[in-house]
Design an enzyme around this catalytic site. Structure first.
Site, short mmCIF file in Angstrom:
data_model
loop_
_atom_site.label_atom_id
_atom_site.label_comp_id
_atom_site.label_asym_id
_atom_site.label_seq_id
_atom_site.Cartn_x
_atom_site.Cartn_y
_atom_site.Cartn_z
N LYS A 57 0.86 -1.11 0.04
CA LYS A 57 0.03 -0.04 -0.30
C LYS A 57 0.91 1.29 0.08
O LYS A 57 0.56 2.29 -0.68
CB LYS A 57 -0.81 -0.13 1.17
CG LYS A 57 -1.93 1.05 1.15
CD LYS A 57 -2.81 0.48 2.22
CE LYS A 57 -2.61 0.11 3.63
NZ LYS A 57 -2.45 1.35 4.55
N ARG A 112 -9.89 3.04 9.76
CA ARG A 112 -9.26 1.58 10.36
C ARG A 112 -10.72 0.78 10.73
O ARG A 112 -10.28 -0.29 11.01
CB ARG A 112 -8.45 1.65 11.33
CG ARG A 112 -7.14 2.37 10.96
CD ARG A 112 -5.85 2.16 11.76
NE ARG A 112 -4.61 2.75 11.46
CZ ARG A 112 -3.76 2.06 10.84
NH1 ARG A 112 -3.92 1.07 10.52
NH2 ARG A 112 -2.41 2.76 10.73
N ARG A 165 11.44 -12.64 7.73
CA ARG A 165 12.60 -11.84 7.95
C ARG A 165 13.27 -12.38 9.08
O ARG A 165 13.07 -12.97 10.05
CB ARG A 165 12.13 -10.45 8.29
CG ARG A 165 13.24 -9.65 8.42
CD ARG A 165 13.06 -8.16 8.52
NE ARG A 165 11.94 -7.67 9.35
CZ ARG A 165 11.62 -6.39 9.60
NH1 ARG A 165 11.84 -5.46 8.82
NH2 ARG A 165 10.33 -6.26 10.51
N ARG A 184 12.50 -11.41 15.14
CA ARG A 184 11.93 -10.32 15.99
C ARG A 184 10.42 -10.78 16.56
O ARG A 184 10.13 -11.59 15.49
CB ARG A 184 11.71 -9.10 15.64
CG ARG A 184 13.04 -8.45 15.40
CD ARG A 184 13.05 -6.89 14.94
NE ARG A 184 11.58 -6.68 13.97
CZ ARG A 184 11.22 -5.50 13.63
NH1 ARG A 184 12.14 -4.42 13.71
NH2 ARG A 184 10.17 -5.27 12.95
N ARG A 206 -1.85 -10.29 13.68
CA ARG A 206 -2.18 -8.87 12.92
C ARG A 206 -2.75 -8.85 11.53
O ARG A 206 -3.69 -8.25 11.73
CB ARG A 206 -0.71 -8.38 12.45
CG ARG A 206 -0.70 -6.79 12.57
CD ARG A 206 0.68 -6.40 12.78
NE ARG A 206 1.35 -6.19 11.52
CZ ARG A 206 2.64 -6.81 11.19
NH1 ARG A 206 3.27 -7.38 12.03
NH2 ARG A 206 3.43 -6.76 10.12
#
Length: 212
Positions: free
Chosen positions: A13, A89, A128, A156, A167
């Site tokens: 986005k 949102r 990642r 992480r 998420r």
């Protein structure tokens, strides 16, 4: 042109928003930039937002909605139009935006919805890895280290698959009613996001050229 851009985390986005702004010369209104500007300029809503942030609290919807209204009331919007990025949102914010636009006599002309399969995003966002010694960042699939040994790398917490999936699930649950709301108004343009960045923008460009 007055536009919204929507898409799940990792759908590209931000990249496409930058390209739209460059090509079509609309004002890019991202939530973060809006908050920072409102607080720096000490607008009524900016001062209110800062009072919550300083206490470590979430900024309530009515303050966020007020900051959006302040920004959409500025003169440059009348001249250039806007691309709203990161707002609304929630469906409540979408209803508040409808009301704000009606009060300001602004018409929303299109919603660009970048669609990417959530499983692809999970792979993209949770791949990642970081080298323990050098801190260098790699991706298990798209940019793997030459001499990969699992014990030499770590992830992480934000990048772990279970965190990423949570998420994405939250974003899907929040986003679906918003998309449905704008689809009912005939404003949504679905863009296939699982292709080369430039091809995604070519598809967006066709839509926006027809809107002009």
């Amino acid at each position: 042109m007055n536009l919204l851009i929507m898409g799940l985390p990792g759908a590209g986005k931000g990249t496409q928003a930058a390209k739209i702004v460059e090509q079509f010369h609309v004002a890019h209104i991202s939530t973060g930039d809006m908050f920072r500007a409102a607080m720096a300029n000490q607008t009524e809503m900016g001062v209110l937002a800062k009072s919550y942030i300083d206490k470590g609290e979430l900024v309530p919807d009515e303050v966020t909605n007020g900051i959006v209204k302040e920004r959409l009331s500025q003169d440059d919007i009348k001249e250039t139009g806007f691309l709203l990025d990161g707002y609304p949102r929630t469906i409540e914010q979408a209803h508040a935006l409808d009301k704000t636009l009606a009060e300001l006599d602004i018409e929303l002309e299109g919603v660009i919805n970048i669609e990417v399969d959530p499983d692809s995003l999970l792979e993209r966002l949770s791949g990642r890895i970081i080298h323990r010694v050098t801190g260098a960042t790699f991706h298990k699939v798209f940019n793997p280290p030459v001499d990969y040994k699992e014990e030499d790398y770590y992830q992480r917490e934000d990048d772990k698959p279970e965190t990423v999936k949570r998420r994405l699930d939250v974003n899907i649950a929040q986003g679906e009613p918003i998309i449905a709301h704008y689809r009912a108004k005939g404003l949504v343009h679905d863009i296939e996001g699982n292709q080369d960045i430039n091809d995604v923008f070519t598809d967006i460009e066709k839509v926006l050229t027809n809107l002009k």
